[in-house]
Design a protein around this motif. Sequence first.
Motif, short mmCIF file in Angstrom:
data_model
loop_
_atom_site.label_atom_id
_atom_site.label_comp_id
_atom_site.label_asym_id
_atom_site.label_seq_id
_atom_site.Cartn_x
_atom_site.Cartn_y
_atom_site.Cartn_z
N TYR A 187 35.90 -8.83 -0.96
CA TYR A 187 37.05 -8.81 -0.07
C TYR A 187 38.25 -8.11 -0.71
CZ TYR A 187 34.43 -11.91 2.96
OH TYR A 187 33.47 -12.43 3.79
N GLY A 188 38.34 -8.15 -2.04
CA GLY A 188 39.40 -7.40 -2.71
C GLY A 188 39.23 -5.91 -2.53
N ALA A 189 37.98 -5.43 -2.66
CA ALA A 189 37.72 -4.00 -2.45
C ALA A 189 37.98 -3.60 -1.01
CB ALA A 189 36.27 -3.69 -2.83
N LYS A 190 37.70 -4.51 -0.09
CA LYS A 190 37.99 -4.22 1.32
C LYS A 190 39.49 -4.13 1.55
CE LYS A 190 36.80 -5.78 5.99
NZ LYS A 190 36.07 -6.81 6.79
N ALA A 191 40.26 -5.01 0.91
CA ALA A 191 41.72 -4.96 1.03
C ALA A 191 42.29 -3.69 0.44
CB ALA A 191 42.33 -6.19 0.35
N LEU A 192 41.61 -3.14 -0.56
CA LEU A 192 42.04 -1.88 -1.18
C LEU A 192 41.55 -0.66 -0.41
CD1 LEU A 192 41.49 -2.78 -4.95
CD2 LEU A 192 43.68 -2.57 -3.74
N ARG A 193 40.91 -0.91 0.74
CA ARG A 193 40.50 0.14 1.68
C ARG A 193 39.38 1.02 1.11
NH1 ARG A 193 44.08 0.20 5.83
NH2 ARG A 193 43.46 2.27 6.55
N PHE A 194 38.47 0.43 0.37
CA PHE A 194 37.28 1.14 -0.04
C PHE A 194 36.26 1.09 1.08
CE2 PHE A 194 38.93 0.24 -4.32
CZ PHE A 194 38.72 1.47 -4.95
N GLY A 195 35.44 2.13 1.19
CA GLY A 195 34.37 2.15 2.17
C GLY A 195 33.24 1.20 1.80
N ARG A 196 32.30 1.02 2.73
CA ARG A 196 31.22 0.06 2.52
C ARG A 196 30.42 0.36 1.26
NH1 ARG A 196 25.91 0.15 2.96
NH2 ARG A 196 24.78 -1.80 3.38
N GLU A 197 30.01 1.61 1.05
CA GLU A 197 29.18 1.96 -0.11
C GLU A 197 29.91 1.69 -1.42
OE1 GLU A 197 27.82 5.94 0.22
OE2 GLU A 197 26.45 5.51 1.89
N ASP A 198 31.21 1.98 -1.43
CA ASP A 198 32.00 1.73 -2.64
C ASP A 198 32.20 0.23 -2.87
OD1 ASP A 198 32.19 4.40 -3.12
OD2 ASP A 198 34.21 4.63 -2.30
N ARG A 199 32.37 -0.53 -1.79
CA ARG A 199 32.54 -1.98 -1.94
C ARG A 199 31.29 -2.61 -2.54
NH1 ARG A 199 34.59 -1.81 3.39
NH2 ARG A 199 32.96 -3.21 4.17
N ILE A 200 30.14 -2.11 -2.16
CA ILE A 200 28.89 -2.62 -2.71
C ILE A 200 28.82 -2.34 -4.21
CG2 ILE A 200 26.38 -2.25 -2.75
CD1 ILE A 200 26.55 -1.85 0.29
N ALA A 201 29.17 -1.13 -4.60
CA ALA A 201 29.15 -0.78 -6.03
C ALA A 201 30.15 -1.64 -6.81
CB ALA A 201 29.47 0.71 -6.21
N ILE A 202 31.32 -1.85 -6.23
CA ILE A 202 32.35 -2.67 -6.90
C ILE A 202 31.88 -4.11 -7.03
CG2 ILE A 202 34.66 -3.65 -6.62
CD1 ILE A 202 35.48 -0.95 -5.37
N GLN A 203 31.27 -4.64 -5.97
CA GLN A 203 30.83 -6.04 -6.02
C GLN A 203 29.77 -6.25 -7.10
OE1 GLN A 203 28.52 -7.79 -2.69
NE2 GLN A 203 29.93 -9.52 -2.83
#
Length: 338
Positions: free
Chosen positions: A254-270
Amino acid sequence: MKRLHWPSWMPVDPYVLLLLGTVGLAALFPARGTAADVASGASTAAIAFLFFLYGARLSTREALDGLKHWRLHLTVLGCTFLVFPLLGLAARGLVPVFLTQQLYQGLLFLTLVPSTVQSSIAFTSIARGNVPAAICAGSFSSLVGIVVTPLLAAALLGSGGGGFSADSLVEIVLQLLVPFLAGQLLRRWIGRFVTRHKKVLGLVDRGSILLVVYTAFSEGMVQGIWHQVSAVRLGGLLVVEAVLLAVMLTLTWYGAKALRFGREDRIAIQFAGSKKSLASGLPMASVLFGAHASLAVLPLMLFHQMQLMVCAVIARRRAKDPLEASHEPAGERSPTPA
């Protein structure tokens, strides 16, 4: 990636079973006297060689290409070396109700080690995330961790870290950083050989870590450290680690989503930002904690298996998610590194 599906209902990493078997061997037949000196020397050499191979494998060109995706890498590094340690410090309030002081030191050390590389890539691939970003994020985390993890340990663990001292920083430099830099310098000449024999050298990697575990737990048995840990305390540690993992998985997504990363990037970050590296943490603990390393690495070993099991389930569910790319403005998508 086959090891992540064995068995299908519970992805127990076979290598973790080897680690547990090594712990059992050290408990039954700990190295003593001359054998302990030989095992300690071999362990020191194995750690140096391990980080030499890390340096020889890391492609400088790929690392520089990955810098184009700097927002994602800074996010992962922030999770690994800032958010995790802050949660580790907050867990100090659980002593002595849930954790003993020794187990807390191990838990805090767990929060200081770098992220994983292989499993982050595997899970990101299964979930249809940004695999190149996961590769670079894991590599950057490992590289930064060689320097940052000992410094954080010096600042947060201090002399109470079970044998940790300023001399440990010198040992880290000599045993970890110098071999790593040597591997980088020699990569031009040995890089192809290392790539060509990746599978064989991978076995050397894992064998070296098993030797480190055997040496550390042998010292712990000889010193009588394991008499300080009860089943109730281990249960409390598992609960604390489950909460820690759940918090980091939630914050990274949810932090990556708040930072406006796309889905693929959010997965990598998680997946890169919520996990810790057993391969990097075990050798570092051996250098930093000496005879107390067995208790220091216990939380890391338990967390490692827990993160594999939980992230395997999450990755499979993420793979079924509908793609979001078509619904995001082009300007809000993070670029994918080459």
